[in-house]
Scaffold this motif. Structure first.
Motif, PDB file in Angstrom:
ATOM      1  N   ASN A 568       0.816  -1.219   0.000  1.00 64.60           N
ATOM      2  CA  ASN A 568       0.000   0.000   0.000  1.00 64.60           C
ATOM      3  C   ASN A 568       0.847   1.265   0.000  1.00 64.60           C
ATOM      4  O   ASN A 568       0.318   2.365  -0.207  1.00 64.60           O
ATOM      5  N   CYS A 569       2.137   1.106   0.232  1.00 60.11           N
ATOM      6  CA  CYS A 569       3.032   2.285   0.299  1.00 60.11           C
ATOM      7  C   CYS A 569       3.515   2.620  -1.107  1.00 60.11           C
ATOM      8  O   CYS A 569       4.695   2.442  -1.450  1.00 60.11           O
ATOM      9  N   THR A 570       2.631   3.121  -1.923  1.00 64.63           N
ATOM     10  CA  THR A 570       2.936   3.333  -3.337  1.00 64.63           C
ATOM     11  C   THR A 570       3.909   4.481  -3.576  1.00 64.63           C
ATOM     12  O   THR A 570       4.410   4.636  -4.693  1.00 64.63           O
ATOM     13  N   MET A 571       4.174   5.285  -2.551  1.00 63.62           N
ATOM     14  CA  MET A 571       5.139   6.380  -2.686  1.00 63.62           C
ATOM     15  C   MET A 571       6.535   5.969  -2.226  1.00 63.62           C
ATOM     16  O   MET A 571       7.482   6.749  -2.334  1.00 63.62           O
ATOM     17  N   LEU A 572       6.673   4.728  -1.746  1.00 66.92           N
ATOM     18  CA  LEU A 572       7.914   4.298  -1.101  1.00 66.92           C
ATOM     19  C   LEU A 572       9.102   4.321  -2.065  1.00 66.92           C
ATOM     20  O   LEU A 572       9.060   3.741  -3.147  1.00 66.92           O
ATOM     21  N   GLN A 573      10.181   4.983  -1.636  1.00 67.61           N
ATOM     22  CA  GLN A 573      11.423   5.043  -2.411  1.00 67.61           C
ATOM     23  C   GLN A 573      12.526   4.199  -1.783  1.00 67.61           C
ATOM     24  O   GLN A 573      13.350   3.635  -2.496  1.00 67.61           O
ATOM     25  N   THR A 592       6.067  -4.507  -7.311  1.00 70.96           N
ATOM     26  CA  THR A 592       5.052  -3.652  -7.932  1.00 70.96           C
ATOM     27  C   THR A 592       5.076  -2.220  -7.395  1.00 70.96           C
ATOM     28  O   THR A 592       4.331  -1.380  -7.888  1.00 70.96           O
ATOM     29  N   LEU A 593       5.903  -1.953  -6.388  1.00 64.76           N
ATOM     30  CA  LEU A 593       5.988  -0.588  -5.863  1.00 64.76           C
ATOM     31  C   LEU A 593       6.616   0.305  -6.932  1.00 64.76           C
ATOM     32  O   LEU A 593       7.785   0.146  -7.277  1.00 64.76           O
ATOM     33  N   PRO A 594       5.879   1.279  -7.438  1.00 61.90           N
ATOM     34  CA  PRO A 594       6.310   1.974  -8.657  1.00 61.90           C
ATOM     35  C   PRO A 594       7.495   2.912  -8.468  1.00 61.90           C
ATOM     36  O   PRO A 594       8.161   3.261  -9.450  1.00 61.90           O
ATOM     37  N   TYR A 616       4.909  -6.935 -14.656  1.00 62.20           N
ATOM     38  CA  TYR A 616       5.577  -6.105 -15.655  1.00 62.20           C
ATOM     39  C   TYR A 616       6.317  -4.958 -14.971  1.00 62.20           C
ATOM     40  O   TYR A 616       5.864  -4.415 -13.983  1.00 62.20           O
ATOM     41  N   ASN A 617       7.465  -4.595 -15.501  1.00 64.98           N
ATOM     42  CA  ASN A 617       8.269  -3.489 -14.970  1.00 64.98           C
ATOM     43  C   ASN A 617       8.713  -3.724 -13.532  1.00 64.98           C
ATOM     44  O   ASN A 617       8.768  -2.787 -12.731  1.00 64.98           O
ATOM     45  N   SER A 618       9.019  -4.953 -13.181  1.00 58.13           N
ATOM     46  CA  SER A 618       9.410  -5.264 -11.809  1.00 58.13           C
ATOM     47  C   SER A 618      10.714  -4.558 -11.440  1.00 58.13           C
ATOM     48  O   SER A 618      11.710  -4.660 -12.161  1.00 58.13           O
ATOM     49  N   PHE A 619      10.692  -3.849 -10.330  1.00 58.14           N
ATOM     50  CA  PHE A 619      11.880  -3.179  -9.787  1.00 58.14           C
ATOM     51  C   PHE A 619      12.572  -2.300 -10.838  1.00 58.14           C
ATOM     52  O   PHE A 619      13.795  -2.177 -10.843  1.00 58.14           O
ATOM     53  N   SER A 620      11.803  -1.681 -11.706  1.00 59.34           N
ATOM     54  CA  SER A 620      12.407  -0.946 -12.821  1.00 59.34           C
ATOM     55  C   SER A 620      13.169   0.290 -12.362  1.00 59.34           C
ATOM     56  O   SER A 620      14.048   0.771 -13.077  1.00 59.34           O
ATOM     57  N   LYS A 621      12.855   0.825 -11.171  1.00 58.86           N
ATOM     58  CA  LYS A 621      13.544   2.033 -10.702  1.00 58.86           C
ATOM     59  C   LYS A 621      14.578   1.743  -9.617  1.00 58.86           C
ATOM     60  O   LYS A 621      15.148   2.666  -9.037  1.00 58.86           O
ATOM     61  N   ASN A 642      16.928  -8.485 -16.212  1.00 59.76           N
ATOM     62  CA  ASN A 642      16.378  -7.917 -17.446  1.00 59.76           C
ATOM     63  C   ASN A 642      15.469  -6.726 -17.192  1.00 59.76           C
ATOM     64  O   ASN A 642      15.184  -5.959 -18.118  1.00 59.76           O
ATOM     65  N   SER A 643      14.976  -6.582 -15.968  1.00 60.71           N
ATOM     66  CA  SER A 643      13.996  -5.519 -15.697  1.00 60.71           C
ATOM     67  C   SER A 643      14.552  -4.373 -14.860  1.00 60.71           C
ATOM     68  O   SER A 643      13.847  -3.396 -14.604  1.00 60.71           O
ATOM     69  N   LEU A 644      15.807  -4.485 -14.424  1.00 58.24           N
ATOM     70  CA  LEU A 644      16.396  -3.429 -13.581  1.00 58.24           C
ATOM     71  C   LEU A 644      16.846  -2.249 -14.449  1.00 58.24           C
ATOM     72  O   LEU A 644      18.028  -1.983 -14.638  1.00 58.24           O
TER      73      LEU A 644
END
Length: 887
Positions: A568-573, A592-594, A616-621, A642-644
């Protein structure tokens, strides 16, 4: 105003009371008719003067409908004025609307702070209000709308305020058509708004009646400061803060006779010289902070600034100064001399400035104790003495400052206990004493007004006072790094509903972590409880729509599983759960944390396979991934590699990672960096780390890891990895540290690693590598410890000479897994290999047949014996040479 008619009628008829009832005479009838006609005319006049024209009302209502009301659209104040705009009512009585009393035309529109959100289109009905004289749309959110050229049609406009309203693009040159403007404010549009030189020249040339001009934070980097010299001589206020101006500021502006306020701050490239004489005698506000304009703070200048009320010379180009003379500016309300490298003691003459409300002397080199004269500045609401070299205890000098709201004394050398009277100041909102040498307990707070409290990096001890948890408006609580703060964290802390930052790290707090910390405040962005002795489990109820950006529980004794509600912590960095006793499998739901950029799960009891992405886009950031010192097993998670995406490209601009909200809290993290455990008190945005060491990973290093070109540190040590070192690692051109030690790697070290020019740390020890160690700029600097435990390696680094034919280095590896043809190199596939084997087989059979038919052909045996003898002689010579070298 129709209520006025019966009131006047009542007065008339009341005047007839007590008269004999003799009927109406012609005279009295005439008087009555006259009075009625007068009332009718009066009512008509009043009515026509109040009701606005129908077209004006419709235009305003359509304008209202084009925007929504959003509480986040106005920052400084909030007053949704358009909510009073109702169809069928007099628009001249609506909030924010002013009219011409005779014509009913709308002449003024003040919608400041009206919480308007939406786009202001060029076809807006606002532009049909042709009679506008004053228009204020400040402090709204117009969603990066461009300022329409149709603003130039308001030919009667004397005031235009678009301050802080999120406009973007270029300021249209048509603004210069507003020749009657006396006040223009386009400031604080977040630098999204720009002003071109041609448009600015027209503005300066045509707006000859300007008295107030504010263009703060407007991009004017292409405008030559010299073009300002033609500004109206009647100018009384000029504000150009943060406009990107570069070059010499025209000196005549400083000498404008009516100038009352001048703000040129935050134009770091702005030069020139502030004059010491002939200044306006009404100048009351001067801000030259963060410019390179020369200032001679001496008698000639100070004697010409007697009307000055606000002076800011922070980080200014002060050539010479006589600070005690500032005591003559007795009208000063605010004085800012911060960041100027002033030294010595704080001048006692500042005690003459009894009107002072704000005093900023931070980031200098002032020495000595807190001066006694501060006690006489009873109007002070802000005192900032941080970042100096002040010493000693804080005595009762500040006890008399009952109006003090903001007190900043951080980064000094103060010692002794924190005086209890500081916690009793009735108006105090912010108290910052961090990074000093204070000792003792924290006193109980006597009031509940405190919003900001930072006592970190001192030597305080004892329990956290319960009165802190009664500060209902507190937004920031930082008590970190006092080491001896003890006791439990009371669940009463969850009463602080407005808390944005909670940092109690690096203390000796114990007991269970309150479960309510997961959902007590939707505004909380920082929760840092790391490096304590906390027990229990991670809060299991992180609420939806929370604002958490930084969660650090590292270095405690937390058990159980990783709470799935963290999703639920969608802002988490940043999520740091390292160095605990968590028993769980890999938390796939975190992928899934964007906005997640740092994930540290090191030194726990995590186990099982890390299979790879499930979304999709797992751990992309993700910039830092550290799952070292656990019990993970199976092959390395090739799918995640492949997704980092953030590890595949470097940041062009280096900043320190911090919260995105107004608190500006700077993130910290503890991490193994180049083999050493280090606490990073600031985290560079450019850092990229992948640490999977000290687990039970098996299989080969995947070739695809070579895609992570931004990596600075890669640690796969202390696993059970097999196979070759992939030559694709040579693509990691930013790599500074590579540790593959204590695995089961075989084969040769790829020569491609010699091209890693930033590589400072290399550890390939305790594997089964063989062959020559590559040479190169970086490889020539590594010692034997980088390669020890590999008996098959040779080279000067391990003091072992290489003999015999050296096999060719491994060819560059492709990122395409499963294609066996690449093992043989380009143009040399299975067909060529088969042909080679076939030819060899035919030749061997033919030779064997000749040998057995001729029994013992002399020519064949002589050839073999000659080759054998030659090899034996060479071997003996080499042995002798090596033996001589040992003696």
């Amino acid at each position: 105003m129709s209520f006025f008619i019966p009131h006047l009628s009542q007065i008339y008829f009341e005047s007839c009371k007590g008269q004999p009832n003799m009927g109406f005479s012609p005279l009295s009838l005439s008087q009555s008719l006259s009075f009625i006609l007068f009332l009718f005319h009066f009512h008509s006049t009043i009515s026509s003067s109040h009701f606005c024209a129908l077209d004006q009302s419709l235009s305003l209502l359509q304008f209202k409908e084009s925007f929504s009301i959003n509480s986040s659209a106005s920052w400084n104040c909030q007053h949704p004025k358009t909510e009073s705009w109702k169809e069928g009512t007099d628009c001249c009585l609506w909030d924010g609307v002013s009219c011409d009393m005779k014509t009913g035309h709308v002449t003024g529109l003040d919608l400041a702070c009206s919480m308007l959100y939406g786009t202001l289109h060029p076809n807006s009905t606002l532009f049909s209000l042709h009679h506008l004289q004053k228009l204020d749309l400040s402090d709204n959110h117009f969603n990066f709308s461009h300022i329409s050229s149709r603003f130039g049609q308001f030919s009667n406009l004397t005031l235009l305020n678009l301050n802080y309203s999120v406009f973007a693009g270029q300021v249209p040159s048509e603004i210069s058509h507003l020749s009657k403007l006396a006040s223009l404010d386009l400031s604080r549009n977040f630098y999204y708004l720009s002003l071109e030189p041609i448009s600015f020249d027209k503005l300066v040339r045509n707006l000859t009646k300007l008295r107030d001009l504010a263009l703060d934070a407007l991009n004017m980097s292409l405008v030559a400061p010299n073009s300002l010299k033609n500004l109206s001589s009647s100018l009384s206020s000029l504000s150009l803060s943060g406009c990107g101006l570069q070059g010499k500021f025209p000196g005549n502006i400083f000498l404008l006779p009516n100038l009352e306020s001048l703000d040129l701050s935050y134009n770091e490239g702005l030069t020139g010289s502030f004059p010491s004489s002939n200044l306006s005698n009404v100048l009351s506000r001067l801000d030259l902070s963060n410019t390179r304009i020369s200032v001679y703070l001496e008698n000639d200048l100070i004697s010409n600034l007697k009307s000055l009320e606000y002076m800011s010379l922070s980080n200014c180009n002060i050539i010479r100064s006589d600070l005690p003379l500032l005591g003559n500016l007795t009208q000063l309300i605010s004085l800012d001399l911060s960041s100027n490298n002033f030294s010595g003691q704080i001048p006692s003459s500042l005690g003459n400035l009894v009107q002072l409300r704000s005093l900023y002397l931070s980031s200098n080199k002032f020495r000595g104790q807190v001066p006694d004269f501060l006690g006489s500045l009873v109007n002070l609401s802000t005192l900032n003495l941080s970042n100096n070299q002040l010493v000693g205890a804080i005595h009762s000098q500040l006890n008399t400052l009952s109006n003090l709201q903001y007190l900043y004394l951080s980064n000094n050398l103060f010692n002794g206990t924190i005086p209890s009277f500081l916690f009793a100041l009735p108006s105090l909102l912010d108290l910052d004493l961090h990074n000093n040498n204070f000792i003792g307990n924290i006193s109980e707070l006597q009031h509940d007004s405190l919003r900001f409290l930072d006592l970190s990096n001192n030597h305080l001890h004892g329990a956290i006072p319960s009165s802190i948890f009664k500060q209902g408006n507190m937004t920031t609580l930082i008590l970190a790094s006092n080491s001896k703060l003890t006791g439990e964290i009371s669940s009463s802390i969850c009463n602080l509903r407005f808390l944005r930052v909670l940092d109690l790290s690096t203390n000796s707090l114990s007991g269970s972590m309150p479960q309510c910390l997961g959902n007590f405040s939707s505004m909380l962005s920082v929760l840092h409880l790391g490096m304590n002795n906390l027990q229990g489990t991670i809060p299991s109820t992180f609420s939806k729509d929370n604002s958490l950006e930084y969660l650090n529980l590292n270095g405690n004794e937390i058990e159980g599983k990783i709470s799935s509600s963290i999703i639920n912590c969608t802002m988490l960095q940043v999520l740091d759960l390292g160095n605990n006793k968590i028993e769980d499998t890999f938390p796939y739901f975190l992928e899934t944390l964007p906005k997640l950029q740092i994930l540290v799960l090191k030194s726990n009891k995590l186990q099982g396979f890390v299979k790879g992405p499930t979304a999709y886009n797992s751990f992309s950031k993700l910039r830092i991934l550290d799952i070292s010192y656990n019990n993970f097993s199976g092959p390395l998670p090739t799918g995640y590699f492949n997704s980092l995406e953030a590890m595949m490209a470097s940041d062009q601009i280096m900043i320190y990672m911090r919260t995105t909200n107004y608190t500006g809290y700077v993130y910290s993290i503890e991490m193994t960096w180049k083999g050493v455990e280090i606490e990073f008190t600031k985290i560079r945005s450019t850092i990229r780390v992948l640490d999977l060491s000290n687990n039970n990973f098996t299989g080969e290093i995947p070739k695809v890891i070579g895609k992570l070109k931004a990596l600075q540190q890669l640690n796969l040590s202390h696993n059970s990895l097999t196979g070759h070192i992939q030559s694709s690692l040579g693509n990691l051109t930013n790599l500074e540290s590579l540790d593959l030690s204590s695995n089961l790697l075989t084969g040769r070290i790829p020569t491609q690693l010699g091209g890693l020019t930033f590589l400072a740390i290399l550890n390939l020890s305790h594997n089964q590598l063989e062959g020559r160690i590559p040479s190169g700029e970086q490889f020539n600097t590594f010692t034997a410890t980088s390669f020890e435990g590999n008996l098959g390696l040779c080279g000067f680094q391990v003091l072992k000479e290489c003999y015999g034919d050296e096999a060719p280095s491994l060819p560059p590896s492709s990122f395409d897994e499963g294609d066996d043809s690449t093992l043989f190199g380009e143009g040399f596939g299975w067909k060529a290999v088969t042909m080679g084997y076939g030819c060899g087989f035919v030749f061997g059979v033919a030779t064997g047949y000749i040998v057995f038919r001729t029994r013992k052909p002399s020519w064949f045996f002589r050839m073999v014996e000659d080759i054998w003898n030659l090899k034996s002689k060479k071997t003996k010579k080499n042995v002798g040479r090596c033996g001589a070298g040992r003696n």
